[in-house]
Design a protein around this motif. Structure first.
Motif, short mmCIF file in Angstrom:
data_model
loop_
_atom_site.label_atom_id
_atom_site.label_comp_id
_atom_site.label_asym_id
_atom_site.label_seq_id
_atom_site.Cartn_x
_atom_site.Cartn_y
_atom_site.Cartn_z
N MET A 25 0.82 -1.00 -0.09
CA MET A 25 -0.10 0.00 -0.12
C MET A 25 0.96 1.24 -0.06
SD MET A 25 -3.39 -0.73 0.36
CE MET A 25 -4.06 0.74 1.18
N VAL A 26 0.47 2.29 -0.60
CA VAL A 26 1.13 3.51 -0.64
C VAL A 26 0.26 4.61 0.11
CG1 VAL A 26 2.06 5.60 -2.08
CG2 VAL A 26 2.60 3.10 -2.70
N GLU A 27 0.47 4.62 1.24
CA GLU A 27 -0.40 5.41 2.37
C GLU A 27 0.43 6.71 2.88
OE1 GLU A 27 -3.38 2.56 4.44
OE2 GLU A 27 -1.28 1.81 3.98
N THR A 28 1.79 6.58 2.75
CA THR A 28 2.79 7.55 2.99
C THR A 28 3.40 8.33 2.21
OG1 THR A 28 4.56 6.07 3.43
CG2 THR A 28 3.21 6.17 5.24
N PRO A 29 3.50 9.83 2.02
CA PRO A 29 4.49 10.40 1.41
C PRO A 29 5.86 9.88 1.12
CG PRO A 29 3.30 11.92 2.83
CD PRO A 29 3.24 10.61 3.40
N ALA A 30 6.49 9.21 2.16
CA ALA A 30 7.66 8.37 2.01
C ALA A 30 7.57 7.52 0.72
CB ALA A 30 8.12 8.01 3.17
N ALA A 31 6.75 6.45 0.79
CA ALA A 31 6.46 5.47 -0.17
C ALA A 31 5.95 6.06 -1.57
CB ALA A 31 5.25 4.59 0.11
#
Length: 563
Positions: free
Chosen positions: A415-421
């Protein structure tokens, strides 16, 4: 008779409705004249008895819930009414000398503050807690409990907010529409209204005062417009909008694709095996999000491998050879599990949740992956994809991928849920096979705004230019690695935003099943080049309002009938 008044809120479930008003009975509040407690032990026993009655009433409602997900919410709320922490809090307030209703009120406020601090799923349960408070207070005072009145005719419900106990038992034949003063785009009310196809607008400020003596009300759940005491032309216009919407949806079937044939898979968000069996009967291409945490919540012990495998097998069998994307356990400090308590954290919303919990309790992940692999073997034709929540680094992606593949799972993602990812999507995607963007959490973390706080709805809009910018970075990572990028947040179910997402490079959209037809129709009105132009406008805009307006101006005029 009231004068005609037009109000505006946030449209969260498309469609139009008009009819008489049914006002949800408000909470009665504290008894301002009650005496202080002189026998805390006796008062405590009385309050415990009332809370047990409330719990039993909610459990009974669960048996008549309009969906399995709603039933689960009601059962969890019933359990919360008997929560030992809440009862201890009531006893503490009684010993301070508070009267019975004030003791409940103050104890609930203390508990609610703790839940808000936890964020995520637990913050969502504040609404449940207030519902328990209001029902218990009414019983103590011998007054009617808050809730939906008996409806003799189809009507539009108006409330400050709707508790899960009310939304879970709505009669679609009697509820024409829903209008609330509170709530947000991801509230219980909004999500359930969308699932049931009931037009709904939230954050409609001033509606309570405006409807006093009003004979009727009308609303457009797509744009959030509410007309109090509408005239004949208002009602005729709404009926015409409904007719145009039906015409725009006509023929919306088959695979998702733009007008020039650019394919976009249209999928359903589900939470239980029962959800899967219902959604699989609809005209959609699979499930882009199976929220597996419903198997784990409100239990004393983790479900066995066999129990999990049975649930996953049912879901896979329902969809046949269509895609099913299972998100591994998304729990932790924000969704505490009694059997996986990692202790208190200063900021749990940013703590050991999602994959971080799985790293701390690898046994839970090992069992879940074993169960998923068994389900895949039991349904050999299934297209099973598995993804981890709350991934922020390459190391985390690699850690999960190694374990999932070792368990025999072929299609592994994050999942991409963080700005970092999002920013490092290319590097993260080198470790896995695909990514799915959770727009609700990505918006929350990008904008530093709690997605459960209705007052921050404007900041949480996916139209905030920073959010499509994050999505663009993710899709660029997908292009660089040849990996598929999907979206499984609420934004994917907005027909206008769906065009932007496709233009940014998203390959699949997963949403509430009831939203698929409108999104499919919107895609077929536009070619891929227009979607890409829309995406550029959304990213380059200076404001959220400017982004939406620029995209809307590019859209086919028929699209407004789908919103």
């Amino acid at each position: 008779m009231s004068n005609r008044t037009v109000l505006h809120g946030i449209g969260v479930s498309a469609g139009t409705a008009s009819g008489p008003v049914a006002v949800v009975t408000p909470a009665v509040g504290i008894d301002e004249h009650e005496p202080a407690s002189v026998d805390p032990e006796a008062d405590g026993e009385r309050i415990r008895g009332v809370l047990q009655d409330v719990s039993a009433s909610l459990s009974a409602r669960a048996e008549h819930a309009n969906s399995d997900a709603s039933k689960a919410v009601l059962e969890a709320t019933a359990a919360l009414a008997n929560d030992k922490g809440l009862i201890r809090g009531v006893d503490k307030e009684l010993k301070k000398g508070a009267g019975a209703t004030k003791a409940i009120h103050d104890a609930v406020e203390v508990y609610a503050a703790k839940l808000r601090k936890l964020g995520g799923y637990m913050a969502e349960r504040v609404t449940d807690l207030y519902d328990i408070r209001d029902r218990a207070t009414a019983r103590l005072r011998g007054l009617p409990e808050p809730g939906i009145p008996d409806m003799a005719e189809p009507s539009v419900l108006v409330a400050h907010d709707l508790a899960p106990a009310e939304t879970a038992t709505l009669d679609q034949n009697l509820v024409l529409g829903i209008i609330t003063e509170a709530g947000g785009a991801t509230s219980h009310t909004a999500i359930l209204a969308a699932q049931l196809g009931i037009p709904c607008a939230v954050q409609v400020k001033g509606i309570a005062e405006a409807i006093i003596d009003a004979p009727s009300v009308a609303l457009d759940g797509g744009v959030g417009e509410v007309i109090v005491s509408p005239n004949e032309s208002d009602v005729a216009e709404l009926e015409e909008r409904s007719r145009r919407r039906a015409a725009a949806l006509a023929g919306s079937s088959g695979e998702g694709a733009t007008r020039d044939g650019h394919k976009v898979k249209l999928l359903a968000n589900i939470g239980t095996a029962e959800d899967a069996e219902k959604a699989a009967k609809l005209d959609l291409e699979g499930s882009g999000l199976f929220r597996s945490e419903f198997l784990f919540l409100d239990r004393e012990a983790a479900p066995s491998v066999e129990e999990q495998a049975e649930t996953y097998t049912r879901a896979l069998r329902a969809f046949g050879d269509r895609r099913v994307v299972v998100r591994t356990l998304d729990a932790g400090a924000d969704k505490p599990l009694s059997f996986a308590d990692l202790g208190e954290e200063e900021n749990p919303a940013l703590g050991r949740r999602g994959l971080r919990l799985s790293q701390a309790r690898e046994d839970l992940l090992t069992d879940q992956l074993e169960a998923l692999a068994a389900a895949g073997q039991a349904v050999p034709d299934a297209e099973l994809w598995v993804m981890a929540p709350m991934v922020a680094t390459v190391e985390e992606a690699n850690w999960f991928a190694e374990r999932a593949r070792a368990a025999g799972l072929a299609k592994v993602g994050v999942m991409v849920e963080t700005p970092a990812a999002a920013i490092r999507a290319r590097q993260v995607l080198e470790e896995v096979d695909f990514a799915s963007i959770g727009t609700n959490d990505l918006s929350q973390y990008t904008m530093a705004a709690d997605r459960m706080q209705g007052e921050l709805a404007e900041l949480l809009s996916p139209w905030q230019p920073a959010v499509p910018s994050m999505i663009r970075e993710t899709c660029r990572g997908g292009e660089a690695t040849g990996k598929s990028i999907g979206v499984c947040g609420e934004a994917g179910g907005d027909p206008l935003m769906a065009l932007v997402l496709v233009g940014l490079g998203v390959k699949s959209l997963s949403m509430a099943p009831g939203k698929v037809r409108a999104v499919r129709a919107a895609l077929r009105l536009h070619d891929f080049d227009t979607c890409r132009q829309m995406a550029n406008f959304a990213v380059d805009a200076r404001t959220a309002a400017g982004a939406r307006e620029a995209v809307f101006n590019l859209a086919d005029p028929v699209l407004k009938d789908l919103l």
